[in-house]
Design an enzyme around this catalytic site. Structure first.
Site, PDB file in Angstrom:
ATOM      1  N   ILE A   8       9.487  20.610 -14.639  1.00 48.50           N
ATOM      2  CA  ILE A   8       9.587  20.147 -13.345  1.00 48.50           C
ATOM      3  C   ILE A   8       8.056  20.014 -12.750  1.00 48.50           C
ATOM      4  CG2 ILE A   8      10.375  19.899 -10.898  1.00 48.50           C
ATOM      5  CD1 ILE A   8      12.737  21.761 -12.452  1.00 48.50           C
ATOM      6  N   ASP A  61      -3.507  21.471 -11.239  1.00 48.45           N
ATOM      7  CA  ASP A  61      -3.872  20.371 -10.485  1.00 48.45           C
ATOM      8  C   ASP A  61      -3.596  19.102 -11.270  1.00 48.45           C
ATOM      9  OD1 ASP A  61      -4.477  18.111  -8.880  1.00 48.45           O
ATOM     10  OD2 ASP A  61      -6.278  19.401  -8.176  1.00 48.45           O
ATOM     11  N   TYR A 151       0.432   3.806  -0.591  1.00 40.77           N
ATOM     12  CA  TYR A 151       1.697   4.500  -1.235  1.00 40.77           C
ATOM     13  C   TYR A 151       2.619   3.869  -1.569  1.00 40.77           C
ATOM     14  CZ  TYR A 151       5.830   7.624  -1.204  1.00 40.77           C
ATOM     15  OH  TYR A 151       6.673   8.403  -1.596  1.00 40.77           O
ATOM     16  N   LYS A 155       4.291   3.360  -5.630  1.00 41.69           N
ATOM     17  CA  LYS A 155       5.603   3.825  -5.893  1.00 41.69           C
ATOM     18  C   LYS A 155       6.115   2.415  -6.743  1.00 41.69           C
ATOM     19  CE  LYS A 155       6.091   7.736  -4.778  1.00 41.69           C
ATOM     20  NZ  LYS A 155       6.276   8.740  -5.855  1.00 41.69           N
ATOM     21  N   VAL A 184      13.236  11.512   2.995  1.00 39.82           N
ATOM     22  CA  VAL A 184      13.859  12.699   2.681  1.00 39.82           C
ATOM     23  C   VAL A 184      13.418  13.612   3.806  1.00 39.82           C
ATOM     24  CG1 VAL A 184      14.631  14.248   0.989  1.00 39.82           C
ATOM     25  CG2 VAL A 184      14.263  11.995   0.342  1.00 39.82           C
TER      26      VAL A 184
END
Length: 254
Positions: A8, A61, A151, A155, A184
């Site tokens: 993850i 990173d 952004y 996406k 969210v």
């Protein structure tokens, strides 16, 4: 037998952290959970909460080649089977393009596109039949967004990449699920200095529900996981309405 793991990224906070909680609870057959993020302290805190689970911390990173190369090295050394890959690392900054620093804009591209692509490709040799890849995308992928232009563009890249990759991996029995929620309720907005409009605040989703649906949809082999009726409507509108009309509506919401 090869060690079965979940990997993850972006696990130190927000949706990535919630994935760690729910995967730990729902996948008892996993041997280890590898959690990746820059902040070691936050990962240590996460490990302490996941009692009884073997958690490996990788403080990296992923926007830097050194971080990606270290991840590659760890996988080569261990040679695990990645049962679940969750690409959750991401960043977002709002504002007009003309008002943003180009360094901030390029960092979004580095993290949201370049790092996700690199992690995916580094991990692919370790995914086997019935492995699941979950890419944390956004409802912003469905249409351009003035005030959030870079952004949303990153996406859109992720969504296109995922759909093509999923088609390529179908014959291997590996599924790719793009998770495209609306806003969210996490620290994502505070970190990026993003101020949500009152209308968008009405549709804030709980990360627990977004992640629960994402895991369910991934196990069902779905290519898309969209939480909430409002984002389903956005997706539909992006398919049937002219972009000029949608852009006008987006400008009204700024």
């Amino acid at each position: 037998m090869k060690k079965r793991i979940a990997l993850i990224t972006g696990a130190s906070s927000g949706i990535g952290k919630e994935f760690a909680f729910q995967i730990a609870a729902s996948y008892p057959s996993l041997d280890e959970i590898w959690v990746v993020a820059r902040r070691r302290g936050a990962l240590e805190d996460l490990k302490a909460v996941l009692h009884g689970k073997h958690v490996r911390i990788l403080s990296l990173d992923l926007s830097k080649d050194a971080g990606l190369e270290e991840l590659e090295s760890q996988l080569q050394k261990e040679g695990p089977c990645i049962r679940l890959l969750v690409n959750s690392a991401g960043c977002g900054i709002s504002g007009l393009v003309a008002d943003q620093d180009w360094r901030d804009a390029c960092r979004m591209v580095d993290v949201n596109c370049r790092a996700l692509t690199a992690v995916t490709m580094i991990c692919l040799p370790y995914l086997k039949k019935r492995s699941r890849m979950i890419q944390v995308d956004s409802g912003a992928a469905f249409l351009p967004q003035p005030g959030f232009a870079v952004y949303a563009a990153t996406k859109a890249y992720v969504l296109s990449f995922d759909e093509a990759l999923g088609a390529e991996l179908r014959s291997r029995g590996i599924t790719v699920t793009s998770v495209c929620p609306g806003p969210v309720d996490t620290e994502f907005f505070h970190t990026g200095g993003i101020v949500l409009s009152p209308l968008k605040r009405l549709f804030l989703a709980k990360p627990e529900k977004v992640v629960r649906k994402a895991l369910f949809d991934a196990e069902a082999g779905k290519v898309l996981s969209v939480y909430g009726c409002s984002i389903q409507l956005v997706r539909l509108a992006a398919k049937v309405l002219p972009h000029r009309a949608l852009l006008f509506l987006m400008e009204c919401l700024l």
